[in-house]
Design a protein around this motif. Structure first.
Motif, short mmCIF file in Angstrom:
data_model
loop_
_atom_site.label_atom_id
_atom_site.label_comp_id
_atom_site.label_asym_id
_atom_site.label_seq_id
_atom_site.Cartn_x
_atom_site.Cartn_y
_atom_site.Cartn_z
N GLY A 142 -1.89 -1.29 7.64
CA GLY A 142 -0.45 -1.07 7.73
C GLY A 142 0.18 -0.85 6.37
N PRO A 143 1.34 -0.18 6.32
CA PRO A 143 1.97 0.19 5.05
C PRO A 143 2.48 -1.00 4.24
N ASP A 144 2.75 -2.11 4.90
CA ASP A 144 3.32 -3.26 4.18
C ASP A 144 2.25 -4.21 3.65
N TYR A 145 0.98 -3.89 3.93
CA TYR A 145 -0.10 -4.72 3.41
C TYR A 145 -0.16 -4.57 1.89
N LEU A 177 0.83 -1.20 0.00
CA LEU A 177 0.00 0.00 0.00
C LEU A 177 0.87 1.26 0.00
N ALA A 178 1.90 1.28 0.85
CA ALA A 178 2.77 2.45 0.94
C ALA A 178 3.41 2.73 -0.42
N ASN A 179 3.86 1.67 -1.08
CA ASN A 179 4.51 1.81 -2.37
C ASN A 179 3.53 2.28 -3.45
N MET A 180 2.31 1.77 -3.41
CA MET A 180 1.30 2.21 -4.39
C MET A 180 1.02 3.71 -4.22
#
Ligand SMILES: [Zn+2]
Length: 111
Positions: free
Chosen positions: A42-45, A9-12
């Protein structure tokens, strides 16, 4: 590796990708609020190879699938996963629908 998929998610969010959720059963869809989802999961999801029960229509037995945008949308899942989901969903449909089950049984017997 396709550039759009398999992202956290964070990367998107960082790279400006969007996610589109659609239920093939009731044919409703929406843009996913990635920031709200990240706050919960969470950001890694990652939505890669994930599906979830339809939340658009109460009682809808469908499964929501995700595609990555913007612009042209690509499935956020691979073929083996999609095949597994389709087999699962077919089994579920048979369990829900006695008439369909009977029709399939009849077809099997006459072949
Ligand atoms: Zn639905």
């Amino acid at each position: 590796m396709p550039a759009r998929t398999r992202r956290t998610l964070a990367n998107m969010i960082e790279h400006g990708f969007t996610s589109h959720a659609r239920c093939p059963k009731c044919d409703r869809s929406c843009e996913v609020d990635l920031r709200a989802l990240m706050a919960k999961a969470g950001p890694d999801y990652s939505l890669w190879n994930r599906r979830c029960r339809c939340r658009f229509t109460p009682g809808c037995p469908g499964w929501i699938r995700f595609k990555v945008g913007p612009g042209w949308y690509v499935p956020d899942y691979d073929e083996p996963t999609e095949e597994r989901w389709m087999a699962d969903e077919y089994r579920e449909q048979l369990e829900r629908d006695p008439a369909l089950r009977a029709a399939v049984e009849k077809l099997r017997r006459t072949r």
